[in-house]
Scaffold this motif. Structure first.
Motif, PDB file in Angstrom:
ATOM      1  N   ARG A  24       0.632  -1.447   0.084  1.00 51.50           N
ATOM      2  CA  ARG A  24      -0.018  -0.191   0.000  1.00 51.50           C
ATOM      3  C   ARG A  24       1.074   1.326  -0.005  1.00 51.50           C
ATOM      4  NH1 ARG A  24      -4.978  -1.426   4.227  1.00 51.50           N
ATOM      5  NH2 ARG A  24      -5.653  -3.218   3.300  1.00 51.50           N
ATOM      6  N   ARG A  25       2.214   1.006  -0.120  1.00 53.64           N
ATOM      7  CA  ARG A  25       2.925   2.307  -0.112  1.00 53.64           C
ATOM      8  C   ARG A  25       2.808   3.019  -1.290  1.00 53.64           C
ATOM      9  NH1 ARG A  25       7.362   4.097   2.867  1.00 53.64           N
ATOM     10  NH2 ARG A  25       9.216   5.262   1.751  1.00 53.64           N
ATOM     11  N   THR A  26       2.529   4.526  -0.883  1.00 55.77           N
ATOM     12  CA  THR A  26       2.510   5.293  -2.319  1.00 55.77           C
ATOM     13  C   THR A  26       3.662   6.017  -2.561  1.00 55.77           C
ATOM     14  OG1 THR A  26      -0.238   5.309  -1.871  1.00 55.77           O
ATOM     15  CG2 THR A  26       0.897   6.956  -3.321  1.00 55.77           C
ATOM     16  N   THR A  27       3.897   6.421  -3.765  1.00 61.37           N
ATOM     17  CA  THR A  27       4.999   7.377  -4.511  1.00 61.37           C
ATOM     18  C   THR A  27       4.352   8.591  -4.868  1.00 61.37           C
ATOM     19  OG1 THR A  27       6.621   5.407  -4.638  1.00 61.37           O
ATOM     20  CG2 THR A  27       7.018   7.590  -5.654  1.00 61.37           C
ATOM     21  N   ALA A  28       4.441   9.568  -4.060  1.00 62.80           N
ATOM     22  CA  ALA A  28       3.864  10.887  -4.750  1.00 62.80           C
ATOM     23  C   ALA A  28       4.799  11.583  -5.783  1.00 62.80           C
ATOM     24  CB  ALA A  28       3.419  11.604  -3.634  1.00 62.80           C
ATOM     25  N   LEU A  29       6.179  11.620  -5.200  1.00 62.93           N
ATOM     26  CA  LEU A  29       7.147  12.142  -6.062  1.00 62.93           C
ATOM     27  C   LEU A  29       8.102  11.210  -6.451  1.00 62.93           C
ATOM     28  CD1 LEU A  29       7.876  15.598  -4.429  1.00 62.93           C
ATOM     29  CD2 LEU A  29       6.480  15.370  -6.473  1.00 62.93           C
ATOM     30  N   ASP A  30       8.564  10.912  -7.712  1.00 58.25           N
ATOM     31  CA  ASP A  30       9.453   9.920  -8.020  1.00 58.25           C
ATOM     32  C   ASP A  30      10.771  10.480  -8.721  1.00 58.25           C
ATOM     33  OD1 ASP A  30      10.552   7.476  -8.681  1.00 58.25           O
ATOM     34  OD2 ASP A  30       9.026   6.786 -10.183  1.00 58.25           O
ATOM     35  N   GLY A  31      11.720  10.741  -8.056  1.00 57.91           N
ATOM     36  CA  GLY A  31      13.144  11.280  -8.602  1.00 57.91           C
ATOM     37  C   GLY A  31      12.983  12.479  -9.482  1.00 57.91           C
ATOM     38  N   VAL A  32      12.296  13.613  -8.869  1.00 55.33           N
ATOM     39  CA  VAL A  32      12.015  14.883  -9.424  1.00 55.33           C
ATOM     40  C   VAL A  32      13.494  15.620  -9.476  1.00 55.33           C
ATOM     41  CG1 VAL A  32      10.850  17.019  -9.338  1.00 55.33           C
ATOM     42  CG2 VAL A  32       9.608  14.745  -9.073  1.00 55.33           C
ATOM     43  N   SER A  33      13.879  16.205 -10.569  1.00 58.80           N
ATOM     44  CA  SER A  33      15.018  17.121 -10.486  1.00 58.80           C
ATOM     45  C   SER A  33      14.454  18.263 -11.390  1.00 58.80           C
ATOM     46  CB  SER A  33      16.303  16.263 -11.285  1.00 58.80           C
ATOM     47  OG  SER A  33      16.639  15.440 -10.428  1.00 58.80           O
ATOM     48  N   CYS A  34      14.686  19.553 -10.840  1.00 59.04           N
ATOM     49  CA  CYS A  34      14.487  20.796 -11.479  1.00 59.04           C
ATOM     50  C   CYS A  34      15.271  21.956 -10.748  1.00 59.04           C
ATOM     51  CB  CYS A  34      12.904  21.231 -11.476  1.00 59.04           C
ATOM     52  SG  CYS A  34      12.444  21.475 -10.023  1.00 59.04           S
ATOM     53  N   ALA A  35      15.397  23.014 -11.495  1.00 58.14           N
ATOM     54  CA  ALA A  35      16.207  24.316 -11.251  1.00 58.14           C
ATOM     55  C   ALA A  35      15.218  25.469 -11.411  1.00 58.14           C
ATOM     56  CB  ALA A  35      17.441  24.374 -11.335  1.00 58.14           C
ATOM     57  N   VAL A  36      14.850  26.117 -10.453  1.00 59.33           N
ATOM     58  CA  VAL A  36      14.019  27.385 -10.658  1.00 59.33           C
ATOM     59  C   VAL A  36      14.875  28.682 -10.682  1.00 59.33           C
ATOM     60  CG1 VAL A  36      12.126  28.715  -9.931  1.00 59.33           C
ATOM     61  CG2 VAL A  36      12.073  26.151  -9.875  1.00 59.33           C
ATOM     62  N   PRO A  37      14.970  29.509 -11.457  1.00 60.08           N
ATOM     63  CA  PRO A  37      15.958  30.469 -11.519  1.00 60.08           C
ATOM     64  C   PRO A  37      15.425  31.592 -10.497  1.00 60.08           C
ATOM     65  CG  PRO A  37      15.525  29.959 -13.760  1.00 60.08           C
ATOM     66  CD  PRO A  37      14.645  29.064 -13.018  1.00 60.08           C
ATOM     67  N   ALA A  38      16.242  32.306  -9.860  1.00 65.42           N
ATOM     68  CA  ALA A  38      15.965  33.376  -9.251  1.00 65.42           C
ATOM     69  C   ALA A  38      15.510  34.615 -10.101  1.00 65.42           C
ATOM     70  CB  ALA A  38      17.137  34.305  -8.403  1.00 65.42           C
ATOM     71  N   GLY A  39      14.392  35.151  -9.434  1.00 71.19           N
ATOM     72  CA  GLY A  39      13.729  36.244 -10.321  1.00 71.19           C
ATOM     73  C   GLY A  39      12.563  35.590 -11.315  1.00 71.19           C
ATOM     74  N   SER A  40      12.268  34.671 -11.156  1.00 73.15           N
ATOM     75  CA  SER A  40      11.257  33.919 -12.162  1.00 73.15           C
ATOM     76  C   SER A  40      10.026  33.438 -11.674  1.00 73.15           C
ATOM     77  CB  SER A  40      11.956  32.606 -12.919  1.00 73.15           C
ATOM     78  OG  SER A  40      11.991  31.703 -11.867  1.00 73.15           O
ATOM     79  N   PHE A  41       8.843  33.509 -12.485  1.00 75.15           N
ATOM     80  CA  PHE A  41       7.823  32.878 -12.184  1.00 75.15           C
ATOM     81  C   PHE A  41       7.352  31.590 -12.576  1.00 75.15           C
ATOM     82  CE2 PHE A  41       3.126  34.963 -11.546  1.00 75.15           C
ATOM     83  CZ  PHE A  41       2.647  33.668 -11.137  1.00 75.15           C
ATOM     84  N   THR A  42       7.298  30.600 -11.751  1.00 76.29           N
ATOM     85  CA  THR A  42       7.256  29.216 -12.289  1.00 76.29           C
ATOM     86  C   THR A  42       5.741  28.656 -11.912  1.00 76.29           C
ATOM     87  OG1 THR A  42       9.251  28.773 -12.480  1.00 76.29           O
ATOM     88  CG2 THR A  42       7.971  26.805 -12.187  1.00 76.29           C
ATOM     89  N   ALA A  43       5.039  28.072 -12.982  1.00 75.10           N
ATOM     90  CA  ALA A  43       3.672  27.337 -12.538  1.00 75.10           C
ATOM     91  C   ALA A  43       3.795  25.888 -12.702  1.00 75.10           C
ATOM     92  CB  ALA A  43       2.700  27.727 -13.343  1.00 75.10           C
ATOM     93  N   VAL A  44       3.510  24.972 -11.632  1.00 72.93           N
ATOM     94  CA  VAL A  44       3.468  23.721 -11.617  1.00 72.93           C
ATOM     95  C   VAL A  44       2.156  23.333 -11.975  1.00 72.93           C
ATOM     96  CG1 VAL A  44       4.151  21.683 -10.534  1.00 72.93           C
ATOM     97  CG2 VAL A  44       5.244  23.748 -10.300  1.00 72.93           C
ATOM     98  N   VAL A  45       1.653  22.480 -12.973  1.00 72.62           N
ATOM     99  CA  VAL A  45       0.480  22.101 -13.288  1.00 72.62           C
ATOM    100  C   VAL A  45       0.529  20.533 -13.480  1.00 72.62           C
ATOM    101  CG1 VAL A  45       0.193  24.159 -14.582  1.00 72.62           C
ATOM    102  CG2 VAL A  45       0.567  22.268 -15.784  1.00 72.62           C
ATOM    103  N   GLY A  46      -0.674  20.095 -13.484  1.00 67.58           N
ATOM    104  CA  GLY A  46      -0.973  18.543 -13.763  1.00 67.58           C
ATOM    105  C   GLY A  46      -2.298  18.157 -13.162  1.00 67.58           C
ATOM    106  N   PRO A  47      -2.772  16.894 -13.546  1.00 72.59           N
ATOM    107  CA  PRO A  47      -4.178  16.544 -13.009  1.00 72.59           C
ATOM    108  C   PRO A  47      -3.906  16.255 -11.387  1.00 72.59           C
ATOM    109  CG  PRO A  47      -2.831  14.794 -14.108  1.00 72.59           C
ATOM    110  CD  PRO A  47      -2.285  16.062 -14.388  1.00 72.59           C
ATOM    111  N   SER A  48      -5.185  16.139 -10.889  1.00 71.11           N
ATOM    112  CA  SER A  48      -5.605  15.844  -9.619  1.00 71.11           C
ATOM    113  C   SER A  48      -4.706  14.554  -9.312  1.00 71.11           C
ATOM    114  CB  SER A  48      -6.633  15.624  -9.107  1.00 71.11           C
ATOM    115  OG  SER A  48      -6.917  15.280  -7.741  1.00 71.11           O
ATOM    116  N   GLY A  49      -3.915  14.206  -8.139  1.00 72.31           N
ATOM    117  CA  GLY A  49      -3.169  13.205  -7.916  1.00 72.31           C
ATOM    118  C   GLY A  49      -1.830  13.055  -8.511  1.00 72.31           C
TER     119      GLY A  49
END
Length: 232
Positions: A24-49
């Motif tokens: 029953r173990r659930t993985t909500a994030l799976d090896g996520v890598s990213c870099a958000v530059p300073a002074g930027s506006f980033t939106a994170v989208v995706g379906p429910s779940g």
């Protein structure tokens, strides 16, 4: 060419819930890598779940990853004690939540809500610098003269504008916004998004916003799409 500094970085970040080895173990994030530059506006989208809310919680230091590294302005959150992590969230991170109940303290005035992070950091709530900062930010979000009122006197859109003012009060490295326009009418939503956009454009703040709304996402410089706990 000078490389732009990352305000937020995730390296191989995973977050699972439930007992190790359990079916029953659930993985909500799976090896996520990213870099958000300073002074930027980033939106994170995706379906429910898809993992976008977990992404925000882990990135903001509200939840610790199962594995991987999260850095805010170069500081490894995993290296911090709970007390140090609390101080970092208070002093270097701003939050705007979807729920008005989470954003504002009903027993405090509007101005007291705005300067609350400064007061929690040890500032004198009646000090001239604190009062001036609160009034400056309320004027910026279009609520000059309303500082002595209570949150219940404001509309939902006005409450979110107060939340943006409070998120800005400590001049944070990153502002995290979790569905900040979900319960607002289009006009109020546009006002809130314009304030976040101006925080980036005028002050050089970094905004990371989780949203299901493609119109809200269109205000961002970059859109990250999550699906099954991964960025694609």
């Amino acid at each position: 060419m000078v490389e732009q500094r990352a305000a937020l970085g995730l390296e191989g970040v995973s977050r699972s819930y439930g007992r190790r080895g359990s079916s029953r173990r659930t993985t909500a994030l799976d090896g996520v890598s990213c870099a958000v530059p300073a002074g930027s506006f980033t939106a994170v989208v995706g379906p429910s779940g898809s993992g976008k809310s977990t992404f925000l919680q882990v990135a903001a230091g509200l939840d610790r990853p199962t594995s991987g590294t999260v850095r805010i302005a170069g500081t490894d959150l995993g290296s911090l004690s709970e007390a140090a992590l609390t101080r970092l969230r208070r002093d270097r991170v701003g939050f705007v939540f979807q729920s008005h109940a989470l954003n504002l303290v009903p027993s405090l005035s509007i101005e007291e809500n705005v300067v609350l992070p400064l007061v929690l950091g040890g500032a004198d709530p009646g000090g001239p610098d604190v009062l001036a900062r609160g009034r400056e930010l309320l004027a910026r979000v279009g609520l000059a003269g309303r500082g002595g009122d209570g949150p219940s006197t404001l509309s939902g859109g006005q409450q979110q504008r107060v939340a943006v003012a409070r998120a800005l009060v400590t001049e944070p490295e990153v502002i995290f916004a979790d569905e900040p326009t979900a319960s607002l009418d289009p006009e109020s939503a546009a006002l809130v998004l314009a304030l976040l956009r101006d925080a980036v454009r005028i002050e050089g703040r970094t905004v990371v916003m989780v949203t299901h709304d493609p119109v809200a996402a269109s205000w961002a410089d970059t859109v990250l799409t999550m699906d099954g706990g991964r960025l694609r």
